[in-house]
Scaffold this active site. Sequence first.
Site, PDB file in Angstrom:
ATOM      1  N   CYS A 242      -8.592   9.696   2.873  1.00 16.46           N
ATOM      2  CA  CYS A 242      -8.330   8.881   1.845  1.00 16.46           C
ATOM      3  C   CYS A 242      -7.000   8.184   1.692  1.00 16.46           C
ATOM      4  O   CYS A 242      -6.180   8.050   0.980  1.00 16.46           O
ATOM      5  CB  CYS A 242      -8.117  10.246   0.628  1.00 16.46           C
ATOM      6  SG  CYS A 242      -9.621  10.756   0.379  1.00 16.46           S
TER       7      CYS A 242
ATOM      8  N   LYS B  99      -4.005  23.614  -2.399  1.00 15.30           N
ATOM      9  CA  LYS B  99      -3.321  23.244  -1.210  1.00 15.30           C
ATOM     10  C   LYS B  99      -2.207  24.259  -0.930  1.00 15.30           C
ATOM     11  O   LYS B  99      -1.521  24.288   0.171  1.00 15.30           O
ATOM     12  CB  LYS B  99      -2.590  22.020  -0.975  1.00 15.30           C
ATOM     13  CG  LYS B  99      -3.933  20.629  -1.154  1.00 15.30           C
ATOM     14  CD  LYS B  99      -3.444  19.353  -1.015  1.00 15.30           C
ATOM     15  CE  LYS B  99      -4.313  18.267  -1.374  1.00 15.30           C
ATOM     16  NZ  LYS B  99      -5.438  18.079  -0.383  1.00 15.30           N
TER      17      LYS B  99
ATOM     18  N   GLN C   9       1.714  17.534  -0.393  1.00 18.29           N
ATOM     19  CA  GLN C   9       1.835  17.927   1.108  1.00 18.29           C
ATOM     20  C   GLN C   9       2.976  18.611   1.574  1.00 18.29           C
ATOM     21  O   GLN C   9       3.479  18.558   2.557  1.00 18.29           O
ATOM     22  CB  GLN C   9       1.060  16.894   1.962  1.00 18.29           C
ATOM     23  CG  GLN C   9      -0.201  16.513   1.757  1.00 18.29           C
ATOM     24  CD  GLN C   9      -1.039  17.287   2.223  1.00 18.29           C
ATOM     25  OE1 GLN C   9      -1.095  18.358   2.906  1.00 18.29           O
ATOM     26  NE2 GLN C   9      -2.402  17.076   2.059  1.00 18.29           N
TER      27      GLN C   9
END
Length: 414
Positions: A372, A234, A211
Amino acid sequence: MNALHTTADILDIEKIRADFPILQTKVNGRPLVYFDNAASSQKPWKVIKAIEDYYTKLNSNVHRGVHHLSQKATDAFEASRRKVAAFINAAHDYEVIFTRGTTESINLVAHSFGKRFVNEGDVVIISALEHHSNIVPWQMLCEDRGAKLKVIPINEKGELNIEAFRELLDDTVKIVSVNYVSNSLGTINPVKEIISLARYNDIPVMLDVAQAVQHMPIDVQELDVDFAAFSSHKMYGPTGIGVLYGKESWLNKMPPYQGGGEMIKTVTFDKTVYNELPFKFEAGTPHIEAVICLSAAIDYINEIGLDNIARYEHELLVYATEQLSMIEGIRFIGTADNKASVVSFNLDGIHAYDVGVILDQLGIAVRTGHHCTQPLMDIFCIPGTVRASFAFYNTKEEIDALVEGVKRASRMLR
Ligand code: 7TS
């Protein structure tokens, strides 16, 4: 910086949005508002066209054939490895291992590093903010080796307690594995401090940058990190491909993760001599087109510039937080001082899932649930959150639509 997308450091969002064809989609008769970027980002034409180019001009297996196409595919494949290495400033391109994604990269290290270096009575440290993929592989390892998993706690804002981390460090600790940015809360962790504390104790550090890598520049040498993991999907690239960065000195000491073609130098029925880096860790035919198209995604990110991306996404974060905070009964989960463009929240007495369904009816894509990170949700005593995660193609007008949608959900569900 690319003049096409920026003028004097300001992103031309309309031009950028035109690069992402899926953003023209209508959902339930309304323009799609895509705020599920932390789960997976959308793809620009540059990446979509690269996939077509691969299958129309290059398709062939790599590292195997003397023929023209195989050589061209191999050249493009290895050029992509060099591009990834430059993107994270790895010292050597062979420190970049292609995997299926962050999950496989972490499993590779837990399995291979663990087999070689983690024994009974040893300790692995993770944090309370981890995604399941940075918890479960280490739990499996600890169970297998009779080792212990210890967890860095957080405060009520969702920030790591570094003092508690310092106290966990001793010579039983064999590895520390934490994320750079929390997917559920957006917390940006003080990874430089974590690495230097671990380094002082001679403990290697793995960073899950799944991220982070799409939001801010990452320099693995400057961080002096031992391992880093991320996923292409991502960061505007194809699914099914990811990266494990590892320092040469560690990778050379670690046994292969999987056996098969490509990872060998010689094989007899008595003995196999393993290939050198990076091939030792890349058994079997890789996801060739995804590797090659990841390179196109990196080109696209570089054209816009990670500094520009970070600045603009921060603006979106500040605007969304301000606007959402005016809604009665909203509770933000994760209010760290240093945050990436993720906003997680709940409405008093209303289930996150129900909010998600109403937002979907309005064409707004958010993720709801535990993301998650069940142990993290347990710490906050909640089953989940509504999460909006922003990318540089999102706009303040879309955030206004989200705020209206959340207000509507609040009215309807109360
Ligand atoms: N680590 C972090 C920090 C993540 O956010 C994710 C996926 C993973 C690891 C696993 O990545 P994968 O590509 O191997 O699946 N995070 C999310 C999310 O936040 N919503 O959906 C997937």
